[in-house]
Design an enzyme around this catalytic site. Sequence first.
Site, mmCIF file in Angstrom:
data_model
loop_
_atom_site.group_PDB
_atom_site.id
_atom_site.type_symbol
_atom_site.label_atom_id
_atom_site.label_comp_id
_atom_site.label_asym_id
_atom_site.label_seq_id
_atom_site.Cartn_x
_atom_site.Cartn_y
_atom_site.Cartn_z
ATOM 1 N N CYS A 152 1.122 -1.114 -0.189
ATOM 2 C CA CYS A 152 0.136 -0.147 -0.077
ATOM 3 C C CYS A 152 0.949 1.354 0.077
ATOM 4 C CB CYS A 152 -0.722 -0.156 1.051
ATOM 5 S SG CYS A 152 -2.085 1.677 1.344
ATOM 6 N N LYS A 187 1.059 -9.355 -2.794
ATOM 7 C CA LYS A 187 0.600 -8.377 -3.735
ATOM 8 C C LYS A 187 1.899 -7.345 -3.717
ATOM 9 C CE LYS A 187 -2.808 -5.005 -5.302
ATOM 10 N NZ LYS A 187 -4.299 -4.753 -5.410
ATOM 11 N N GLY A 239 -5.003 2.904 -13.389
ATOM 12 C CA GLY A 239 -5.611 3.244 -14.690
ATOM 13 C C GLY A 239 -4.733 3.025 -15.712
ATOM 14 N N GLY A 265 -2.845 -3.722 -13.256
ATOM 15 C CA GLY A 265 -2.567 -2.288 -13.809
ATOM 16 C C GLY A 265 -3.097 -1.932 -15.164
HETATM 17 O O1 RRO Z 1 -6.383 2.331 0.752
HETATM 18 C C1 RRO Z 1 -5.580 2.561 0.077
HETATM 19 O O2 RRO Z 1 -4.970 3.800 0.223
HETATM 20 C C2 RRO Z 1 -4.844 1.755 -1.118
HETATM 21 C C3 RRO Z 1 -4.376 0.579 -0.746
HETATM 22 BR BR1 RRO Z 1 -4.903 -0.496 0.785
HETATM 23 C C4 RRO Z 1 -3.609 0.043 -1.873
HETATM 24 O O3 RRO Z 1 -3.251 -1.236 -1.527
HETATM 25 N N1 RRO Z 1 -3.240 0.431 -2.878
HETATM 26 C C5 RRO Z 1 -3.673 1.939 -3.161
HETATM 27 O O4 RRO Z 1 -3.240 2.339 -4.121
HETATM 28 N N2 RRO Z 1 -4.559 2.319 -2.055
#
Ligand code: RRO
Length: 326
Positions: A152, A187, A239, A265
């Site tokens: 994340c 991931k 995107g 992606g």
């Molecule tokens: O919640 C988010 O801000 C977020 C997560 Br968990 C993620 O894995 N990827 C992302 O782009 N946003």
Amino acid sequence: MAAHSMKPALKPGSQAPPASPADVDLGVQVGPLRLANPVMTASGTAGLGLELEPFWDLREAGAVVVKTITMKPRRGNPMPRLCETPSGLLNSIGLPNKGVRHFLDVTLPKLRGKAACLVVNIAGTCTGEFGELAALLDAAGGIDALELNISCPNVEGGNLPFGRDPQVVRRLVADVRSATRLPVITKLSPNVSDIAEIAQAARDGGSDAVSLINTLLGMSVDWRTGRPGLGTAVGGLSGPAIKPVALRMCWEVARSVDIPVIGIGGIRDADDVLEFLCVGCSAVQIGTQHYKVPDAVPRAVAALRGALHAAGRRDVRSVIGSVRAG
Ligand code: RRO
């Protein structure tokens, strides 16, 4: 001469083309998971999965991936959390969710049986918490696999506390591996210098598959006000803009690990799906496209049948890894 005898003879070993799109076999194997088709939803872009139910039967997806669940409830990041750019979406959502207890008691009972394959994405605040979450979810039943979110971009200023160091990744995954018998998908983040090295670490820790890519760190700003588009200034870009980056990384990872790769992606349609399979992915996830086309997954699945039938392919597996490069 009868018309049918005019058809060219099949080469030895080749298969007869499918009679209709319905005859195309879309089944794929992702480690221990057998999916009816290779198109999954991407975590976060379909909420808890249930939000898409008004638009289509969730069983049409190869798998449904639930938005990240954490041990404790989280409020998420300051607004604004979303910002559109010309060819991609910036987000800084910050993992808002009601915590694992609420998920187990309230959400999971509603989700059980709704998807052909239910994958829950989890994130810990320390490496040990990933294992604790895995054990809790395993014991609940009704979940088919876990996706470990070590990528994340919207915590700790994009520093990826768990996703950047191969040794940390290997230990974290090994910890989860010993806590659950559920299939584990790790991931991965594109915001690292060598994503193949991180994939290898996940494999060494016992991950059954890797999914990639999570979002790319990005930013937008209004020069008149000086205000960034996101409340946290920096966030994750998803995107169409990131598709070529994702495709390149999936290709690199598929060449360097012997576990399945799930491509993510900028995937919007069947051609995108087939491109990711061609570079070596066993399945894919559709994410940001849901905001434009909520039924993007069943559309892609139907179009996949049509495209493979038109190309005379009996099954989708024949496309996996068929890229002719290096
Ligand atoms: O919640 C988010 O801000 C977020 C997560 Br968990 C993620 O894995 N990827 C992302 O782009 N946003």
